[in-house]
Design an enzyme around this catalytic site. Structure first.
Site, PDB file in Angstrom:
ATOM      1  N   ASP A  25     -15.978 -59.813 -31.871  1.00  0.00           N
ATOM      2  CA  ASP A  25     -16.652 -59.095 -32.943  1.00  0.00           C
ATOM      3  C   ASP A  25     -16.078 -57.677 -32.985  1.00  0.00           C
ATOM      4  O   ASP A  25     -15.460 -57.216 -32.014  1.00  0.00           O
ATOM      5  CB  ASP A  25     -18.161 -59.079 -32.667  1.00  0.00           C
ATOM      6  CG  ASP A  25     -18.951 -58.390 -33.762  1.00  0.00           C
ATOM      7  OD1 ASP A  25     -18.549 -58.481 -34.932  1.00  0.00           O
ATOM      8  OD2 ASP A  25     -19.967 -57.748 -33.436  1.00  0.00           O
ATOM      9  N   ASP A  27     -17.735 -54.346 -34.620  1.00  0.00           N
ATOM     10  CA  ASP A  27     -18.664 -53.231 -34.406  1.00  0.00           C
ATOM     11  C   ASP A  27     -19.514 -53.440 -33.161  1.00  0.00           C
ATOM     12  O   ASP A  27     -20.057 -54.528 -32.933  1.00  0.00           O
ATOM     13  CB  ASP A  27     -19.577 -53.070 -35.619  1.00  0.00           C
ATOM     14  CG  ASP A  27     -18.801 -52.743 -36.887  1.00  0.00           C
ATOM     15  OD1 ASP A  27     -17.737 -52.107 -36.770  1.00  0.00           O
ATOM     16  OD2 ASP A  27     -19.248 -53.132 -37.978  1.00  0.00           O
ATOM     17  N   ASP A 196     -22.093 -58.372 -29.819  1.00  0.00           N
ATOM     18  CA  ASP A 196     -23.270 -57.600 -29.410  1.00  0.00           C
ATOM     19  C   ASP A 196     -24.554 -58.090 -30.063  1.00  0.00           C
ATOM     20  O   ASP A 196     -25.640 -57.630 -29.702  1.00  0.00           O
ATOM     21  CB  ASP A 196     -23.080 -56.128 -29.798  1.00  0.00           C
ATOM     22  CG  ASP A 196     -23.146 -55.937 -31.313  1.00  0.00           C
ATOM     23  OD1 ASP A 196     -22.269 -56.491 -32.011  1.00  0.00           O
ATOM     24  OD2 ASP A 196     -24.081 -55.280 -31.797  1.00  0.00           O
TER      25      ASP A 196
END
Length: 474
Positions: A25, A27, A196
């Site tokens: 991922d 961000d 996250d």
């Protein structure tokens, strides 16, 4: 043992080959923060964001945050404002945002993970709900071939205002990953996914090695229940109190270093001794207070031939302190004219005999280097970065010829110093120093007495190739 060895041990000791995927991922996983925020801020500050786009983006984000709309609806609302806009404009903004903002937000640990997967021959991909204009500059810098993201419709180089569905969000990420797996022959049961957010649960469940990074509260709870290994990085993002205190002490260490140098100079009646002691003490004290563990390979080459022109790859304002710690005595430097105007460091470096050059005027810059050549002939060494400016990423820049011309004119050797991981501690335009382990590889001196102007480009290229080899860059 490589840096971040514990972090990457699983990868280095695990299966290798291109059939294993490593999905990242963007961000809060590769980056500390959100690329969209930096993207919008840049367009707003530069005046390239219309009132319509601003209002649409604000209300769309608010509705999404309140749970009134889904991600696809958010993208549809914000993308509509791009209708009629040239795609090249967002490409240019994306490159600028990466250099000015995102490059210094990349977690050093994330770089280490990506590199470990690449060295294992895995197929590495960024998979993000962001657009390619946010993700591709970072992917290119990190050598990541595959970028799976939310696509905007473009016709004849112009945005139509439509989003191509499915968006790369939630289940859309799992769909994109399965599509890449089918094309590249990946075994998802052996693959990794780093993220996250709990919103990426479909892909976390689709791979055999889910790896939550900096997980939000919901994902942390899921990981605990399913016994997924969790890692958290603190080397980027908001600094802690200890980081702020450590940085203040690092800057303040200049004062006692100057007092120590002044005392040594008075006792010995030597201005040069004052400079030598000040520089060496500051290098030692500043790196210690900053939490820098400097590991040196080839230290004997720092002393085997003096005077010499010491060159280094320029990544950070911390480089000058590191070079003082390494070279220690009988040395001067070359710096940009802007540094001379600094109210604190300008007078100090001027007193130390640093030669300042105006990079905007090449003819004057060449003339300004004469005092540096004279210093070499008088027995003082010279420290200079052949790239001429700091890079926001670890990528090695093009070498300019000034350092090599000066070594030839003075008849002294070149001593290359290769820094690794300086950006971990203090990236370009940062204000806070972070604890880090930095490696310095000092190469054997390169004699310049037999060099000729006609073959100078080849000599420089050979030295730069050694840097690329040590930095593991193509």
């Amino acid at each position: 043992m490589p840096l971040h060895a514990r972090l990457t041990r699983e990868i280095r000791e695990g299966p290798t080959g291109s059939k294993i995927g490593a999905f990242f991922d963007l961000d809060q996983t590769l980056l500390a923060g959100f690329s969209a925020t930096a993207f919008v801020r840049e367009r707003l500050v530069t005046g390239n964001m219309s009132p319509r786009e601003l209002s649409t983006t604000f209300y769309g984000a608010l509705s999404f945050a309140l749970g009134r709309t889904g991600f696809s609806a958010l993208m549809a609302a914000t993308t509509a404002a791009y209708r009629g806009l040239a795609e090249s404009m967002l490409e240019e903004v994306g490159e600028e945002v990466f250099v000015k903002h995102l490059a210094r937000q990349i977690y050093p640990e994330a770089r280490a993970l990506v590199q470990a997967h690449q060295e294992a021959g895995h197929t590495v991909a960024i998979i993000s709900s962001a657009t390619r204009y946010q993700a591709e500059p970072l992917a290119r810098d990190m050598g990541i071939e595959h970028v799976l993201c939310t696509e905007l419709e473009v016709r004849d180089g112009v945005f139509t205002g439509e989003v191509i569905r499915p968006t790369c969000y939630g289940e859309g990420k799992a769909i994109a990953a399965r599509s890449l797996a089918a094309r590249e022959g990946l075994d998802l049961d052996e693959s990794y996914f780093y993220t996250d957010s709990h919103e990426d649960l479909p892909l976390l469940e689709a791979v055999g090695r889910p790896r939550p990074l900096n997980p939000n509260r919901q994902l942390a709870q899921i990981a605990k229940e399913r016994q997924w290994p969790v890692r958290r990085f603190s080397s980027r993002g908001r600094p802690g109190v200890a980081d702020i205190v450590r940085t203040g002490l690092t800057y303040a260490s200049l004062v006692p270093s100057m007092w120590a140098g002044a005392a040594a100079g008075l006792v010995n009646g030597s201005y040069r001794e004052a400079l030598n002691v000040s520089g060496a003490v500051w290098g030692d004290l500043a790196t210690s207070l900053a939490g820098i563990d400097l590991r040196v390979e080839g230290e004997e080459h720092l002393w085997s031939h003096r005077p010499a022109v010491f060159i280094f790859n320029h990544q950070s304002a911390l480089d000058a302190i590191l070079m003082m710690k390494l070279v220690r005595r009988d040395v001067t430097g070359v710096g940009k004219m802007e540094l001379k105007r600094n109210p604190i460091f300008g007078p100090i470096f001027s007193a130390a005999g640093v030669v300042f050059i105006d990079r905007s005027n090449s003819s004057r810059a060449i003339e300004a280097l004469k005092p540096a050549v004279d210093a070499l002939k008088e027995g003082r060494s010279l420290v200079i970065a052949p790239e001429g400016t700091r890079s926001p990423t670890p990528r090695l820049g093009r070498f300019k010829k000034g350092a090599f011309h000066m070594a030839m004119q003075a008849g002294v050797p070149i001593v290359p110093v290769v820094f690794r991981n300086v950006l971990d501690a203090f990236p370009k335009d940062a204000t806070i120093v972070r604890p880090a382990t930095i490696e310095a590889v000092v190469l054997p001196p390169v004699e310049t007495r037999d060099w000729k102007v006609e073959t100078l480009d080849e000599e420089i290229a050979a030295i730069r190739d050694r840097y690329l080899e040590i930095l593991h860059q193509p």
